[in-house]
Design a protein around this motif. Structure first.
Motif, mmCIF file in Angstrom:
data_model
loop_
_atom_site.group_PDB
_atom_site.id
_atom_site.type_symbol
_atom_site.label_atom_id
_atom_site.label_comp_id
_atom_site.label_asym_id
_atom_site.label_seq_id
_atom_site.Cartn_x
_atom_site.Cartn_y
_atom_site.Cartn_z
ATOM 1 N N LEU A 77 3.762 7.880 -0.838
ATOM 2 C CA LEU A 77 4.742 7.268 -0.118
ATOM 3 C C LEU A 77 4.047 6.671 0.889
ATOM 4 N N LEU A 78 2.855 7.301 1.441
ATOM 5 C CA LEU A 78 1.925 6.626 2.533
ATOM 6 C C LEU A 78 1.316 5.500 1.996
ATOM 7 N N VAL A 79 0.865 5.368 0.639
ATOM 8 C CA VAL A 79 0.401 4.061 0.221
ATOM 9 C C VAL A 79 1.546 2.977 0.234
ATOM 10 N N GLY A 86 3.507 2.483 2.665
ATOM 11 C CA GLY A 86 3.884 2.607 4.172
ATOM 12 C C GLY A 86 4.216 1.174 4.598
ATOM 13 N N PRO A 87 3.353 0.111 4.349
ATOM 14 C CA PRO A 87 3.508 -1.348 5.120
ATOM 15 C C PRO A 87 4.832 -1.925 4.442
ATOM 16 N N LEU A 88 5.297 -1.489 3.055
ATOM 17 C CA LEU A 88 6.337 -1.909 2.633
ATOM 18 C C LEU A 88 7.630 -1.584 3.178
ATOM 19 N N SER A 89 7.461 -0.028 3.443
ATOM 20 C CA SER A 89 8.590 0.622 4.281
ATOM 21 C C SER A 89 8.714 -0.136 5.723
ATOM 22 N N VAL A 90 7.805 -0.303 6.414
ATOM 23 C CA VAL A 90 7.885 -1.026 7.491
ATOM 24 C C VAL A 90 8.730 -2.562 7.189
ATOM 25 N N ILE A 91 8.481 -3.168 6.287
ATOM 26 C CA ILE A 91 9.191 -4.362 6.052
ATOM 27 C C ILE A 91 10.627 -4.211 5.711
#
Length: 431
Positions: free
Chosen positions: A248-250, A252-257
């Motif tokens: 999930l950390l990998v 992470g940037p997509l989760s921010v979006i």
């Protein structure tokens, strides 16, 4: 109008990046500075903060965005004063509960909860001002507010790194909260509004049809996540839980979006619904297709990531996370596809349908995650999450299409009545 909406979306991404950077800084510094036991206490306090934040948004600021975004400025200002005033009182109550729990628990975990209880009002009120600025279309003000929070954090954390402040979980949480406090004070100046301090009971009563269901939806989803995480640790072992967290950390940037989309698009969708339910439906589809495309691209990037970069990011946890990246990529694609429908239901004020959809998805998430973990460890749990996410996308869109159909029917009936009495026609009832 489109140009203004694009500008708000761009500033929304900037703001969400700053907000996420604030949480990242405090978490990264805690991981690097604290002993394992103290870091565990910090992680507990941070998890509690996320719960408090979700409750505050569900009860106070999300109803503000749904009910007041499309109102005249005077009405919006009155709603904003009441919403922020409600958050101020609610955050004080929740902070007091954290403080009492921390004193009761004691030890390092108790000290972290005490620190969180002290700064909880600052953290939640600062977030409330962000919602006010998003709902009023002043996204740059939200970004400036978060920039001040991050800048204050960096300064205080620099003092900690230089030895001027002791490195401990409670001090770290306090410094984080002080930065949020500066943002909360700045919000007063930016908005030129004074929160209404006695508005919480009336606010909850007036918006009970939204507050209760939004809060129930959040609590149910958060409870399912914690239940599945605990169950994976029990059935498949802590290593499997760590592998999923690393994967999930990998992403992470997509989760921010995706999080930025949720905060930015809700006020925009409320404006769409006020203008035309067909415009809302079209933009909801566009948002979901766009986020699906972004999720696919990021998933392909992660799958093509060289092992050297993966090991640099996750260290020894890379070997467990790498095999389950495909399942997590599918899960994120499902989440991106759902965004337009979930926000569309909120924009229409369809809290009943939204809660019904969430409760329909949660059993699939729990069963899929736990059964997959029991049969096939981390890979099985990730496969269960992916299946639940895809199923969720179907469920959310089914409910949203049904809601749009009901609004169109109501608009037609209202239009026919308007023809009978010579009154203006409206395409959809106001949310």
């Amino acid at each position: 109008m489109k140009k203004a909406a694009s500008a708000r979306a761009a500033w929304g991404l900037v703001d969400q990046a700053l907000s996420s950077a604030s949480n990242f800084f405090v978490s990264a510094l805690a991981a690097h500075s604290l002993a394992p036991r103290e870091f565990g206490a910090f992680a507990l306090a941070f998890a509690v903060y996320l719960l408090l934040l979700g409750v505050s948004r569900a009860l106070c600021t999300e109803p503000l965005a749904v009910r007041y975004t499309a109102q005249e400025q005077d009405m919006f200002d009155a709603g904003a004063r009441r919403a922020v005033g409600s958050v101020t009182v609610l955050s004080s109550l929740l902070g007091g509960a954290c403080l009492a729990a921390g004193l009761l628990v004691g030890d390092s975990a108790g000290a972290a909860l005490v620190a969180l209880g002290v700064v909880a009002p600052a953290l939640l009120v600062q977030d409330a001002w962000r919602y006010v600025f998003f709902a009023s279309g002043r996204v740059r003000s939200a970004a400036l507010n978060d920039f001040v929070w991050v800048a204050a954090q960096v300064g205080l954390f620099g003092l900690m790194a230089g030895g001027a402040l002791p490195r401990s979980g409670p001090i770290l949480i306090t410094a984080w909260g002080i930065g949020a406090g500066l943002g909360a004070v700045l919000g007063l100046r930016q908005s030129r509004l004074v929160p209404a301090g006695r508005s919480l009971p009336g606010w909850l009563r007036e918006h009970s049809d939204l507050c209760g269901r939004f809060a129930g939806e959040f609590i149910a989803a958060a409870g399912a996540v914690h239940l599945v995480s605990f169950g994976i640790g029990v059935t498949a072992g802590l290593a499997a839980a760590g592998s999923i967290r690393g994967a999930l950390l990998v992403f992470g940037p997509l989760s921010v979006i995706l999080m930025a989309a949720g905060v930015v698009l809700l006020p925009e969708f409320v404006r769409n619904a006020h203008f035309s339910v067909d415009v809302l439906a079209r933009n909801a589809r566009l948002a979901s297709w766009t986020l699906f495309g972004v999720s696919v691209v990021w998933g392909l990037v992660c799958l093509a990531m060289p092992a050297s970069i993966g090991r640099h990011l996750l260290g020894q946890n890379w070997s467990g996370a790498r095999p389950i990246l495909p399942q997590i990529a599918v899960m994120m694609c499902g989440a991106g596809t759902s965004v337009g429908a979930t926000l569309g239901l909120r924009a229409l004020g369809e809290a009943r349908r939204s809660l019904r959809a969430r409760l329909g998805i949660i059993p699939v998430t729990i069963v899929g995650g736990l059964l997959g973990a029991a049969v096939w460890d981390a890979a099985g749990a990730a496969m269960g999450f992916a299946a639940a996410s895809v199923t969720g996308a179907v469920v959310w869109w089914r409910h949203f299409r049904a809601a749009v159909g009901e609004w169109r029917l109501a608009a037609e009936i209202q239009s026919m009545k308007g023809d009978d009495v010579g009154t203006p026609q409206f395409e959809a009832p106001a949310p």
